[in-house]
Write a protein that holds these residues in place. Structure first.
Motif, mmCIF file in Angstrom:
data_model
loop_
_atom_site.group_PDB
_atom_site.id
_atom_site.type_symbol
_atom_site.label_atom_id
_atom_site.label_comp_id
_atom_site.label_asym_id
_atom_site.label_seq_id
_atom_site.Cartn_x
_atom_site.Cartn_y
_atom_site.Cartn_z
ATOM 1 N N VAL A 212 43.750 53.945 47.372
ATOM 2 C CA VAL A 212 44.264 53.412 48.564
ATOM 3 C C VAL A 212 44.188 54.325 49.785
ATOM 4 N N GLU B 219 42.011 53.681 53.120
ATOM 5 C CA GLU B 219 42.721 53.977 54.424
ATOM 6 C C GLU B 219 42.088 55.026 55.377
ATOM 7 N N ALA C 64 38.826 53.959 56.738
ATOM 8 C CA ALA C 64 39.146 52.791 57.861
ATOM 9 C C ALA C 64 39.726 53.641 59.324
ATOM 10 N N LEU D 48 44.825 47.877 56.827
ATOM 11 C CA LEU D 48 45.249 46.973 55.809
ATOM 12 C C LEU D 48 44.997 47.794 54.476
ATOM 13 N N PRO D 49 45.861 47.663 53.458
ATOM 14 C CA PRO D 49 45.685 48.118 52.311
ATOM 15 C C PRO D 49 44.589 47.588 51.473
ATOM 16 N N LYS D 50 44.073 48.432 50.593
ATOM 17 C CA LYS D 50 42.786 47.843 49.782
ATOM 18 C C LYS D 50 43.663 46.812 48.772
ATOM 19 N N ARG D 51 42.738 45.549 48.330
ATOM 20 C CA ARG D 51 43.178 44.808 47.434
ATOM 21 C C ARG D 51 42.053 44.245 46.813
ATOM 22 N N GLU E 44 40.357 40.578 48.168
ATOM 23 C CA GLU E 44 40.422 40.442 49.520
ATOM 24 C C GLU E 44 39.722 39.174 49.991
ATOM 25 N N TYR F 52 40.264 39.262 55.864
ATOM 26 C CA TYR F 52 40.868 40.600 55.288
ATOM 27 C C TYR F 52 39.811 41.594 55.017
ATOM 28 N N ASN F 53 39.789 42.737 55.607
ATOM 29 C CA ASN F 53 38.898 43.714 55.286
ATOM 30 C C ASN F 53 39.428 45.091 55.148
ATOM 31 N N SER F 54 39.738 45.570 54.038
ATOM 32 C CA SER F 54 40.386 47.054 54.461
ATOM 33 C C SER F 54 39.705 47.998 54.377
ATOM 34 N N ARG F 55 38.275 47.803 54.665
ATOM 35 C CA ARG F 55 37.417 48.979 54.944
ATOM 36 C C ARG F 55 37.133 49.408 56.402
#
Length: 207
Positions: free
Chosen positions: A69, A73, A76, A97-100, A103, A177-180
């Motif tokens: 995680v 972040e 990002a 957004l936290p990595k899931r 996604e 949703y894109n944590s990258r």
């Protein structure tokens, strides 16, 4: 994940749950053993070794999850440098957004709101969330435009009491949703941006 945890435990040189046989001359029981510093006698089995092994696996799993995680972040935040600064009269809102693992099954609902003094009626206003692209990077960001005046129902209120509350725009677009990458939204300074995450349920066949 179980295999990885086992490898990690071995790499650390930790042998959880190892028992060593020893004799106990004071009791005359040559088969007693010590497990993680606790003596086992007369056939009574203590789960101290298993508990220690489970605890180590949980710690390794949590360590790997936190590291993943934090790395996502950090990436990002580095990518945020590519996005423009807010122009005059605008404010840049950034969502990390936290990595899931799922996604693709998630969406981010962007809530555009304004704090207004309102009565008991329902209030709302119009706005649009336009997608734009960072030149040379291909990253998407969003700009709140077309902010209209606040409209309301016209019910008779029991009293004339008014209170400050967040009035939401009538539109809540659902974004990928894109944590990258950071989710960047530009909005007028008097507009507030909030968000919530929606998750799809399991697929079901039709009747």
């Amino acid at each position: 994940m179980t295999v990885l945890d086992d490898l990690r435990v071995r790499d650390l040189g930790i042998e959880a749950g190892r028992a060593s046989s020893e004799s106990d001359s004071s009791i005359g029981n040559p088969t007693s053993a010590t497990i993680e510093g606790k003596r086992v006698k007369n056939g009574n089995f203590v789960w101290a070794g298993k508990a220690a092994e489970y605890s180590i696996r949980v710690l390794v799993f949590l360590s790997l999850a936190v590291s993943g995680v934090a790395a996502a972040e950090s990436k990002a935040r580095d990518e945020l440098k590519a996005f423009p600064e807010a122009p005059a009269g605008q404010q840049r809102h950034v969502i990390f957004l936290p990595k899931r693992t799922d996604e693709d099954a998630r969406r981010v609902g962007v809530i555009v709101g304004r704090t207004e003094l309102v009565d008991c009626n329902r209030h709302t206003f119009s706005s649009r969330l336009e997608k734009r692209t960072v030149d040379g990077w291909g990253y998407d960001y969003y700009v709140v435009t077309g902010v209209g005046v606040v409209a309301s129902t016209r019910m008779a209120c029991p009293d004339n009491t008014k209170k400050k509350t967040l009035v939401r725009s009538s539109d809540e677009p659902l974004l990928r949703y894109n944590s990258r990458l950071p989710l960047v939204v530009f909005a007028p300074v008097d507009v507030e941006i909030r968000y919530r995450v929606w998750k799809a349920g399991p697929e079901r066949p039709t009747d």
